[in-house]
Write a protein that holds these residues in place. Structure first.
Motif, mmCIF file in Angstrom:
data_model
loop_
_atom_site.group_PDB
_atom_site.id
_atom_site.type_symbol
_atom_site.label_atom_id
_atom_site.label_comp_id
_atom_site.label_asym_id
_atom_site.label_seq_id
_atom_site.Cartn_x
_atom_site.Cartn_y
_atom_site.Cartn_z
ATOM 1 N N UNK A 1 1.734 4.131 -2.721
ATOM 2 C CA UNK A 1 1.487 5.536 -2.382
ATOM 3 C C UNK A 1 2.633 6.414 -2.875
ATOM 4 N N UNK A 2 3.870 5.868 -2.766
ATOM 5 C CA UNK A 2 5.041 6.594 -3.243
ATOM 6 C C UNK A 2 4.919 6.885 -4.747
ATOM 7 N N UNK A 3 4.213 5.982 -5.469
ATOM 8 C CA UNK A 3 4.028 6.182 -6.912
ATOM 9 C C UNK A 3 2.719 6.916 -7.203
ATOM 10 N N UNK A 4 2.051 7.376 -6.156
ATOM 11 C CA UNK A 4 0.819 8.126 -6.367
ATOM 12 C C UNK A 4 -0.402 7.251 -6.551
ATOM 13 N N UNK B 1 -3.212 4.595 -4.758
ATOM 14 C CA UNK B 1 -3.736 4.258 -3.435
ATOM 15 C C UNK B 1 -4.901 3.282 -3.591
ATOM 16 N N UNK C 1 0.834 -1.205 0.000
ATOM 17 C CA UNK C 1 0.000 0.000 0.000
ATOM 18 C C UNK C 1 0.869 1.255 0.000
ATOM 19 N N UNK C 2 1.928 1.255 0.834
ATOM 20 C CA UNK C 2 2.737 2.459 0.977
ATOM 21 C C UNK C 2 3.749 2.607 -0.150
#
Lengths: 293, 293, 293
Positions: free
Chosen positions: C168-171, C173, C164-165
């Motif tokens: 998130x780093x790649x935008x 979610x 998940x995170x």
């Protein structure tokens, strides 16, 4: 005479790099940081609904760099919070900016000439933090060059690198962007500064640490004051970056504009669109088998 | 006679504060916590689809306070998990609550008189945890008063403070609220308790630690039993809080009601709407220039 | 002759378990991991827009297991990054896979026979990591059996557990799913492997550690090669798991299919639908009173 000049410059740099940040420079850092917090949409409302959440966000804005660096180096994330005077000062700034009668304090510090001075002072602290971060990481990992860069980077960027989670604390969630994906100028500059300070720590730069701190501070303060005064969007790095990225990665870096979040500019991305389509269809097939594996 | 009474009261408090939590009180804590997990929408389904995820959530509910406090103090987050007997007991409770044939165990513990006793016992553990958290933080940071408050706070609140991420484990994501932005009664009480215990640790309260544990436990147990029995929404703090918040922050605290998530009550927020509009427009302009900086 | 055979087998297992992973096996691990990153929707675009974010994701894919295990054991999360040669090798692989002219490197390693070899080599590293993780946890917590299982589990699963995170780093979610809620085969196998290695560390398995490493590696490599070659969805555990889950949890485990995210298969969940409705209505009432408490 030249030698005397050099000695003086070296001494000035030495004195400057050892100068205490608390309370004047740190105060400026807190004021500018919490000012930026107040600009955030909904921040004032949060301060009315939940002062604890607002205060916590303010602490993240002021001390986020220390928290992140401590997490990176495996130390207690709240270690910096034992500096009671620093916490009290930052809390006082938060209270004055959000709750001062007639909003007097906010009006004073947001007055452009005052703000420009505070912005310059903040960059002194930022540069010092990057240098200190690289130094601490060097102390823990003598040859961990990447760890030094990372530590300097998070010390310089501060709360920006955890913006998604700081916003979450205020009930805001914007997963489509983050500070690594779309680096603002201070974050980029912190990365480059961390690399420079790491090179200096590895004795690969023909310049002393105090001189580097001086020069980097001068650059950061000048850039930020200029950008603040002119409400400018341009990054000083844009030209060099597009040249390097074109050389290394085959395409110019995306423009630092909010529109980029919504228009990922496919034109900017592929060198050979046909190849990308081929990869995409192959990727879809591979993803299905990957899910099986 | 008075001195004898005082001695007895002091001795009772001393004995009470040294009483072992395991296994009776801890068992009550696990039962009530996992009961609340079962109430969560979708939790039963998750237990069928992925028992591992369900078990992990149950462990977060039971031991979240220890995990958070260990993270705060820079210790391994799973340090508490070396207590195999505690983990086994909590796992047994999880299994019985979610998978007991005919749901017998759940029906027993959800029976109101039984539940009220368990709720009271849980509050004994909570109070003890807050005191222990403040004590451990004091041991690590002798003058880190804020760190002591934070540690006591997370020890008392437990999984509530990481509710967003515990829900994420179950595939639920509600970023618009969190336990700091909208504090429930136990979380608020944990904050106030942590402050009290920190003041006591700093010798600023004219009461011994065991007496404070006793009194705080009594308050918490009574409040929670009363609120559970009456399905009441009212917080005992509401009156004092609105008075303090009006004094310090110029407006009453938002009401602890689910509706507040959807109706942020603009009427509650600004003292001077005109000023807020001015700030808003200034903020929009500043945000644009901030993005540039 | 039998004793000689056994000695040889034991020696082979011993030699195999002490064999250096760097650089050959680690290289295969990096290639396969970053290959999977490239398959992710949007990953290529991210590499063009923000090479730093892309590189960071690649590092999470390659070293996520070390980062997670270090967090679990309370060590600096970037501790592994002091291995400069490993970081350089992984970075080189990332650069070649994403930016090699004419995409040559990608085409070479994605060629199925080559890929099967690399997948097999990657499983050697995974098995070794699980064993090492359990061993390190045992060194820190001599009787922390659950901690050993957790550490081995995260060492084996790697970036999957923080998907998940990393997304998130790649935008990206996607909160509705995660690797614990819907375990893929490698993650499940890592869990079972961690349990086996912990049992072996507790001397409850009549097999030496090197032999267990050998056997587990053989199983993992064979399974993964077979699944990669056949683009198969079937998990080798499916049969045993449904039997165990039916016994312990009263229902079969949800099928590992993307459709499950959208069709939670109510038919699979309750043993007694009437009871679930009763619990649901009771749960709604309890949730309201819980919110009050």
């Amino acid at each position: 005479m030249d030698v005397l000049d050099v000695l003086n410059l070296g001494e000035i740099a030495q004195y400057f790099s050892k100068m205490a940040m608390f309370p004047v420079f740190d105060l400026a850092y807190y004021i500018v940081s919490i000012l930026y917090l107040k600009y955030e949409p909904g921040a004032v409302e949060v301060s009315r609904r939940s002062p604890v959440a607002s205060w916590l966000c303010a602490m993240l804005y002021c001390f986020g760099s220390y928290i992140l660096a401590d997490i990176i180096l495996g130390v207690s994330p709240v270690d910096y919070f034992h500096n009671n005077s620093h916490i009290l000062l930052a809390s006082a700034v938060w209270y004055l900016i959000f709750f001062c009668p007639l909003n007097l304090f906010y009006k004073c510090v947001a007055f452009l000439p005052v703000k420009l001075v505070l912005v310059a002072l903040k960059e002194v602290v930022r540069s010092r933090k990057i240098a200190a971060g690289v130094h601490h990481a060097h102390h823990a990992y003598h040859h961990g060059w990447l760890i030094m860069v990372i530590t300097g980077y998070v010390k310089g960027s501060g709360v920006a690198l955890m913006s998604n989670f700081e916003q979450l604390l205020r009930g805001v969630w914007k997963p489509e962007t983050n500070e690594v994906l779309n680096m603002s100028f201070p974050t980029k500059a912190s990365l480059y500064g961390a690399i420079l300070f790491t090179l200096q720590e590895a004795n690969l730069l023909p310049v002393s640490k105090s001189m580097l701190i001086c020069l980097f501070t001068l650059f950061m303060a000048t850039s930020k004051v200029f950008m603040t005064a002119r409400h400018s969007h341009g990054s000083p790095f844009a030209l060099i970056e597009s040249w390097v990225c074109h050389l290394l990665f085959g395409s110019p870096l995306g423009i630092e504009d909010a529109h980029d979040h919504h228009h990922p500019a496919p034109a900017a991305a592929p060198l050979s669109p046909a190849k990308t389509k081929e990869e995409l269809s192959e990727g879809t097939r591979k993803r299905k088998s990957k899910k099986a594996e």
